[in-house]
Scaffold this motif. Structure first.
Motif, short mmCIF file in Angstrom:
data_model
loop_
_atom_site.label_atom_id
_atom_site.label_comp_id
_atom_site.label_asym_id
_atom_site.label_seq_id
_atom_site.Cartn_x
_atom_site.Cartn_y
_atom_site.Cartn_z
N ARG A 38 0.83 -1.19 0.00
CA ARG A 38 0.00 0.00 0.00
C ARG A 38 0.87 1.24 0.00
O ARG A 38 1.71 1.39 0.86
N VAL A 39 0.63 2.08 -0.96
CA VAL A 39 1.42 3.29 -1.08
C VAL A 39 0.49 4.48 -1.22
O VAL A 39 -0.47 4.43 -1.95
N ASP A 197 8.29 5.42 8.89
CA ASP A 197 8.75 6.75 8.49
C ASP A 197 7.92 7.30 7.34
O ASP A 197 7.65 8.50 7.28
N GLU A 198 7.52 6.43 6.44
CA GLU A 198 6.69 6.86 5.31
C GLU A 198 5.32 7.34 5.80
O GLU A 198 4.80 8.37 5.35
N GLN A 199 4.72 6.59 6.73
CA GLN A 199 3.44 6.98 7.30
C GLN A 199 3.53 8.32 8.02
O GLN A 199 2.64 9.18 7.89
N VAL A 200 4.60 8.49 8.78
CA VAL A 200 4.75 9.73 9.56
C VAL A 200 4.97 10.92 8.65
O VAL A 200 4.47 12.02 8.92
N PHE A 201 5.69 10.74 7.57
CA PHE A 201 5.88 11.85 6.63
C PHE A 201 4.55 12.26 6.01
O PHE A 201 4.27 13.45 5.82
N THR A 202 3.70 11.27 5.71
CA THR A 202 2.37 11.56 5.19
C THR A 202 1.54 12.31 6.22
O THR A 202 0.86 13.30 5.90
N LEU A 203 1.58 11.86 7.47
CA LEU A 203 0.87 12.55 8.54
C LEU A 203 1.37 13.98 8.69
O LEU A 203 0.58 14.92 8.86
N GLU A 251 10.90 9.92 -0.96
CA GLU A 251 10.49 8.88 -1.90
C GLU A 251 9.92 7.71 -1.12
O GLU A 251 10.43 7.35 -0.05
N ASP A 252 8.85 7.10 -1.63
CA ASP A 252 8.28 5.96 -0.92
C ASP A 252 9.22 4.76 -0.97
O ASP A 252 10.16 4.72 -1.76
N GLU A 253 8.96 3.82 -0.10
CA GLU A 253 9.87 2.69 0.08
C GLU A 253 9.96 1.80 -1.16
O GLU A 253 10.95 1.12 -1.38
N ASP A 254 8.91 1.82 -1.99
CA ASP A 254 8.91 1.00 -3.20
C ASP A 254 9.53 1.72 -4.39
O ASP A 254 9.62 1.15 -5.47
N GLY A 255 9.92 2.97 -4.20
CA GLY A 255 10.51 3.71 -5.31
C GLY A 255 9.53 3.98 -6.43
O GLY A 255 9.91 4.02 -7.60
N PHE A 256 8.25 4.19 -6.08
CA PHE A 256 7.25 4.47 -7.10
C PHE A 256 7.00 5.97 -7.26
O PHE A 256 6.86 6.47 -8.36
N VAL A 275 3.35 15.63 -6.19
CA VAL A 275 3.73 14.22 -6.15
C VAL A 275 4.12 13.83 -7.57
O VAL A 275 3.39 14.13 -8.52
N VAL A 276 5.28 13.20 -7.72
CA VAL A 276 5.75 12.82 -9.04
C VAL A 276 6.16 11.35 -9.03
O VAL A 276 6.58 10.81 -8.01
N ALA A 277 6.02 10.71 -10.18
CA ALA A 277 6.47 9.33 -10.34
C ALA A 277 7.99 9.30 -10.42
O ALA A 277 8.60 10.16 -11.06
N VAL A 278 8.60 8.32 -9.80
CA VAL A 278 10.06 8.21 -9.84
C VAL A 278 10.53 7.05 -10.72
O VAL A 278 11.72 6.82 -10.88
N ARG A 279 9.57 6.32 -11.30
CA ARG A 279 9.93 5.28 -12.27
C ARG A 279 8.74 5.05 -13.20
O ARG A 279 7.60 5.43 -12.90
#
Length: 309
Positions: A38-39, A197-203, A251-256, A275-279
């Motif tokens: 889930r991203v 860390d990803e969740q907290v950055f979103t919060l 960047e999210d953990e999946d690099g998306f 928000v931008v795509a990284v791949r």
């Protein structure tokens, strides 16, 4: 599927929905053997280092704000810590709004556009449009949303008491004013299945976006955010109103995707998010493609829902 993110929801209540929508999207577009995670392709709307951050490399975007990093200049992650401290110091010098009675409303006008993800359809970025929201100061009264898209005009339910995700002004006033305690609160109140860390950055992005943070809590929030790992600084990022600023990015953990929270380089005011795509993805999204954008245009206290400053 619905627009991502679901901006018709009251602030602080859309994080899980975003993750759910992105999970479905990732399952449709995944082209390798890794399990989908889930991203929250957080938009638009987001940003996000480290006092305790492992040293990393930060990159500055070209001034066109497109998200391309091919010719970017490198900086260290210490820059994110310094930027957040500068933002905290600037916030501490601001005047506290007067007349914040419980029966009043926080009015926020923004401009935004996010990706639509339809089952079996190619993702499409919705047109950038205006959005106005009125939220009860103490959360006990119905709010109002007026948005120039499919949402149109709708009432917003009053907050359910006792919900940690409530972000009305009175609830935010109860948050810690000590950075260490704020850091603990952020990690205790994160939501979703993404890494912590990803969740907290979103919060963090939600709190600085469509809500009104009391000054003392805002200062603590920015200093606590300096401990979120893997945050970088990017120059020349444009918000949905075309204003150019400096962004805290992660960047999210999946690099998306990469979430970018944009601040005015002079005043350190929060401007908006990209928000931008990284791949590249299997359904045609390309590296550097815009997934969402927003801009906060006004943030005021008004007497009732529907009344503009």
């Amino acid at each position: 599927m619905s627009t991502l993110p679901e901006k018709d929801l009251p602030p602080g209540r859309h994080r899980l929905l975003k993750e759910h929508l992105m999970t479905e999207f990732r399952q449709e577009t995944q082209t390798d053997a890794r399990p989908a995670r889930r991203v929250w392709p957080r938009p638009a709307l987001v940003a996000v280092a480290a006092a305790a951050v492992a040293a990393g490399v930060l990159v500055a975007l070209p001034s066109d704000g497109t998200g391309s990093r091919d010719t970017a200049a490198k900086r260290t992650s210490d820059e994110a810590v310094r930027l957040l401290e500068d933002i905290a110091l600037a916030t501490a010098k601001k005047d506290t709004p007067d007349g914040i009675r419980d029966d009043r409303f926080v009015y926020i006008k923004s401009r935004l556009g996010y990706m639509h993800y339809g089952m079996g359809k190619k993702p499409k970025l919705e047109p950038v449009h205006d959005r106005e929201v009125w939220n009860s100061v103490d959360g006990t009264r119905e709010g109002l949303l007026i948005e120039d898209n499919r949402n149109g005009r709708m009432k917003l339910e009053a907050d359910t008491p006792g919900i940690p995700g409530n972000t009305n002004y009175r609830e935010l006033k109860k948050l810690p004013t000590d950075p260490d305690k704020m850091y603990t609160w952020l990690y205790a109140n994160r939501e979703g299945d993404n890494p912590a860390d990803e969740q907290v950055f979103t919060l963090f992005g939600d709190l600085v976006g469509e809500s009104l943070m009391p000054k003392e809590q805002a200062v603590a929030l920015y200093r606590a955010a300096a401990r979120i790992k893997a945050v970088e600084v990017v120059d020349g990022v444009k918000d949905a109103a075309g204003r150019t600023g400096v962004a805290l990015v992660r960047e999210d953990e999946d690099g998306f995707q990469e979430q970018q929270l944009v601040f005015d380089p002079r005043t350190k005011e929060y401007l908006g998010e990209r928000v931008v795509a990284v791949r590249d993805t299997g359904d045609g999204l390309k590296k550097g493609q815009l997934l969402g954008t927003s801009a906060i245009l006004d943030r005021e206290i008004v007497d009732k829902a529907g009344r503009r400053p």
